[in-house]
Design an enzyme around this catalytic site. Structure first.
Site, PDB file in Angstrom:
ATOM      1  CD  GLU A 217       3.916 -11.621  16.292  1.00 15.05           C
ATOM      2  OE1 GLU A 217       4.029 -10.582  15.584  1.00 15.05           O
ATOM      3  OE2 GLU A 217       2.868 -12.452  16.118  1.00 15.05           O
TER       4      GLU A 217
ATOM      5  CB  THR B 222      -8.080  -4.307  16.325  1.00 17.93           C
ATOM      6  OG1 THR B 222      -8.669  -3.571  17.197  1.00 17.93           O
ATOM      7  CG2 THR B 222      -7.171  -5.356  16.853  1.00 17.93           C
TER       8      THR B 222
ATOM      9  CB  CYS C 197       3.476  -8.427  12.210  1.00 16.70           C
ATOM     10  SG  CYS C 197       1.680  -8.725  12.927  1.00 16.70           S
TER      11      CYS C 197
ATOM     12  CG  LEU D  71       5.236  -6.122   6.142  1.00 15.26           C
ATOM     13  CD1 LEU D  71       6.186  -5.940   7.316  1.00 15.26           C
ATOM     14  CD2 LEU D  71       5.662  -5.055   5.071  1.00 15.26           C
TER      15      LEU D  71
END
Length: 543
Positions: free
Chosen positions: A340, A117, A250, A419
């Site tokens: 994070e 999303t 990210c 990644l």
């Protein structure tokens, strides 16, 4: 128990996978020139709609900002196709005359693309282009909160592909995606490989499906600012990276780590870039807001503007605030902001020296971002390389914003929205995933030697191995005794030479004799050794 919606969605998936597979049976015979023409037409259509799709993504999801989502779209429909030009992916890839080998690209079939999303349009462009570039069909499963913008993107790409000569049904997008249907897509017998982007659960499901899968791990990107760094260059870049699409990438910066001697200058430069420095009470409020009790990111805060984040945490920041910064005292669950955050909130660590800075960056990666990305700002190449060698990350970026560097905008890593984080994060690859990961390579190998020419050892099972040493020739007994005497003397043990009697002439200069003189010990050792050899069979003779 499955509901009607799940059953309908599963049936839709089954139908669309079969359609994509039937289209692929035709597409797999296309030449490289035909494939490239289709990819170019799709990329051009995506470029023409890049701004509209960015607006649509923000409107539907509420994540990030349209300006930066437009840049992400351009990464995938402008820079990526230019990097893929000339890349051979189907048919004969290369010939190796010296090895008498021909490498042939073989597509994997139907790609199951699970979309997030946070990047719903750029990832749709990226996964579709690399899939068709590799000679595959694709079935896209949108995130339920980004269904409209993802399927809109897929429709634009599909129309362009068919206009360029692609088979009908080569691109499919699930209209009513559910978790059950997504699992059915990943496990379908016609699915060749999975490209999964999203949270830990969906990535784990992809790897558990029994199909080859490319998933990624979380990022907890540390940024080491070395004392040699150009701070006037580094700090604006860090803010640009952290604020990019409000932190939804990210690989976005999560923490700055620097020596305490740089603290005042870094804080001043952050303020000059419109960063807001939170006090201790505000820092605690941010930690409670951004990280849930189960230690997941609060979805209500993902990709939100700094002003909204602050208001949700109970304080106000200026309307032109770029990011929110907070000094943090450690790494771990006692320090929520060491994780994070997927928002424009940046943690700050000021430590004693370079080694302490590396220790902190290492701890941040191990805490929640192993294998992903790390950044260093430095003019000291020795320190840069030391950092790169030590950090458990597969993209070590130097003097660049993290999102732009990791995705290939400001560096020459392959342009990608997937990644890989490598084995340390449970991923199949550490690469930036591209079309080269969506093909198998078949090798046509001509004979180059006879079997007996491949080995140094004889192929005859009964032949004596030629590499084993042959019988030892005669060795003078006195030579061996003298060698043993020299060894004993080097250990501080004086011995009486068998040739000269009790006096020792082999004491090394500067080494005091630490034990009494032992007459004829070397001769006795050699004689016992020779006797044992004689008892165990012929091993060669001594003269």
């Amino acid at each position: 128990m499955l509901e009607d919606k799940d059953l309908l969605s599963i049936q839709e998936v089954r139908t669309k996978v079969e359609k994509a597979y039937a289209a692929w049976l035709k597409y797999r015979d296309y030449s490289q020139e035909q494939v490239d023409a289709i990819v170019e037409r799709m990329a051009a259509a995506a470029r023409a709609n890049a701004k509209r799709l960015a607006d649509l993504a923000v409107e539907e999801t509420g994540y990030g900002n349209a300006k930066d989502k437009y840049v992400k779209n351009l990464l995938c429909c402008d820079w990526l196709p230019r990097r893929m030009r000339g890349m051979k992916t189907v048919g004969i890839l290369r010939e190796l005359p010296e090895q008498k080998m021909v490498e042939i690209g073989v597509p994997v079939g139907v790609v199951a693309a699970i979309l997030p999303t946070t990047n719903p349009t750029s990832t749709a462009i990226y996964k579709t282009l690399i899939s068709l570039k590799a000679g595959n069909a694709i079935v896209i499963s949108p995130h339920p909160r980004a269904h409209r913008c993802t399927c809109n993107t897929a429709a634009i790409l599909y129309q362009a592909a068919v206009e360029a000569g692609a088979p009908e049904d080569i691109i499919q997008c699930v209209d009513n995606a559910t978790m059950e249907a997504t699992n059915a897509l990943m496990r379908h017998e016609r699915t060749g490989v999975i490209l999964s982007t999203g949270g830990h659960g969906i990535v784990k499901a992809a790897y558990s499906s029994g199909k080859p899968a490319f998933g990624v791990g979380p990022g907890n990107v540390p940024v080491l600012v070395d004392t040699s760094a150009d701070l006037e260059d580094a700090i604006p870049k860090i803010v640009a990276g952290k604020s990019f699409d409000y932190g939804t990438v990210c690989s976005s910066e999560q923490a700055v780590v620097a020596e305490a001697s740089l603290r005042d200058r870094i804080l001043a430069l952050l303020k000059a870039q419109k960063a807001y420095l939170a006090n201790d009470a505000q820092k605690d409020a941010l930690g409670k807001l951004l990280i849930m009790p189960n230690w997941t990111v609060n979805p209500q805060c993902v990709g939100q503007a700094p002003t909204k984040i602050a208001k949700m945490a109970g304080f106000e920041v200026p309307p032109d605030t770029s990011i929110i910064c907070a000094e943090v005292g450690g790494v771990g669950k006692q320090h929520p902001l060491s994780a994070e955050k997927l928002s424009p909130v940046l943690s700050l660590y000021f430590v004693s020296d370079f080694n302490a800075a590396m220790d902190t960056c290492f701890a941040l990666l191990k805490f929640g971002g192993a294998g992903h990305t790390a950044v260093i700002y430095s003019k000291n190449d020795a320190r840069t390389r030391e950092y790169g060698l030590r950090m458990p990350a597969n993209r070590i970026l130097v003097n660049t914003p993290a999102p732009q560097g990791s995705t290939g905008i400001t560096t020459d890593v392959f342009p990608s929205m997937t990644l890989g984080c490598g084995a340390v994060a449970g991923n199949i690859t550490s690469d930036n995933v591209g079309p080269q990961h969506l093909i198998n390579i078949k090798r046509l190998a001509y004979v180059t030697r006879r079997p007996e020419e491949a080995f140094e050892m004889p192929l005859d099972y009964n032949a004596a191995p030629s590499s084993l040493p042959g019988p030892v020739g005669p060795i003078d007994r006195g030579t061996v005794i003298a060698a043993v005497e020299r060894y004993l003397a080097s250990r501080g043990i004086a011995v009486a030479s068998s040739a000269t009697g009790p006096s020792c002439s082999c004491e090394p200069a500067g080494r005091p004799v630490t034990q009494s003189v032992v007459p004829n010990v070397a001769a006795e050792v050699v004689d016992r050794f020779l006797a044992r050899r004689a008892d165990s069979g012929p091993k060669g003779g001594f003269g």
